[in-house]
Design a protein around this motif. Sequence first.
Motif, PDB file in Angstrom:
ATOM      1  N   ASP A 210       6.284   1.297  -3.126  1.00 23.06           N
ATOM      2  CA  ASP A 210       6.366  -0.359  -2.942  1.00 23.06           C
ATOM      3  C   ASP A 210       6.434  -0.771  -1.822  1.00 23.06           C
ATOM      4  O   ASP A 210       6.305  -2.152  -1.777  1.00 23.06           O
TER       5      ASP A 210
ATOM      6  N   ARG B 277       3.253   5.017 -10.595  1.00 23.14           N
ATOM      7  CA  ARG B 277       2.434   4.030 -10.163  1.00 23.14           C
ATOM      8  C   ARG B 277       2.915   3.550  -8.677  1.00 23.14           C
ATOM      9  O   ARG B 277       4.180   3.168  -8.578  1.00 23.14           O
TER      10      ARG B 277
ATOM     11  N   ARG C 165       2.339   0.127  -5.504  1.00 22.26           N
ATOM     12  CA  ARG C 165       1.999  -1.250  -5.274  1.00 22.26           C
ATOM     13  C   ARG C 165       2.447  -1.519  -3.959  1.00 22.26           C
ATOM     14  O   ARG C 165       3.574  -1.798  -3.491  1.00 22.26           O
TER      15      ARG C 165
ATOM     16  N   GLU D 234      -2.810  -1.088  -5.639  1.00 21.37           N
ATOM     17  CA  GLU D 234      -2.160  -0.584  -6.613  1.00 21.37           C
ATOM     18  C   GLU D 234      -2.910   0.732  -7.013  1.00 21.37           C
ATOM     19  O   GLU D 234      -3.902   1.043  -7.142  1.00 21.37           O
TER      20      GLU D 234
END
Length: 286
Positions: free
Chosen positions: A113, A278, A280, A270
């Motif tokens: 992230d 995941r 982002r 993303e």
Amino acid sequence: MKLLRVGTAGAERPALLDEDGTLRDLSGIVTDIDSTLLADESALARVRAAAAAPGELPELDAEGLRVGPPLARIGKIVCIGLNYHDHAAETGAEIPAEPILFFKAPDTVVGPDDTVLVPRGSVKTDWEVELAVVIGRTARYLESAEEGLAHVAGYATAHDVSEREFQIERGGTWDKGKNCETFNPLGPWLVTVDEIADPQALSLKLWVNGELKQDGTTADQIFPVGEVVRYLSHFMTLYPGDVINTGTPAGVALGHPEPKPYLRAGDVVELEVAGLGRQRQELKGA
């Protein structure tokens, strides 16, 4: 196991995400998630035993806690180009007879992230969601794809950010379009092989500003994971802690008609690989 590293950049501590989704501190058992741990079966067994014992690992408060790259002190990052049938088709490239190789420097790796920087002067920064393979045993001159898989410690989500003008139009190899700072977000987790029944049955997705751009599956890989590891072992020795980015499916900006929707500062990307977590990233100018 889902292994990860949390904390400020350069001062991350090893952690584990348990079956209930609770973040657990591993710093009392191991010093870091790195090649030393991956190559030490007894250390990994201690981590597994602690994870299975109620109350053994302290809980960490995940609120506001940065997630860093799940692997420290990466040896080398070997990347496979044009490794999906649909991606080769969208770019008009022939299916390669053998894997296409290039390298990324370990210092391109950032957390899942963290900010991605658009290089100065760039007008063709592109996205690529990829399955990353983390080596757990030294591999040299392997004879089969099965042997290749046996040398894998785990898998992670990777973002192979690329600058297409630098890569394709500026002469020489692809590497100059692949090694800009922040061009390899990795993680959030290093997922050990026991959790991934088949690395050729994983979906990969990527969104730009909320719009789905890539929606593929590792079943479409031209050279599957085990074969990639086997093949590479005949050209270089792979060591614990080395990473292989195994290619991207169709849907990259390069494959779009003009005007191609390359990334700009302010965009949000993303991405995820099924079972591997995941990412982002907000893009900013370098």
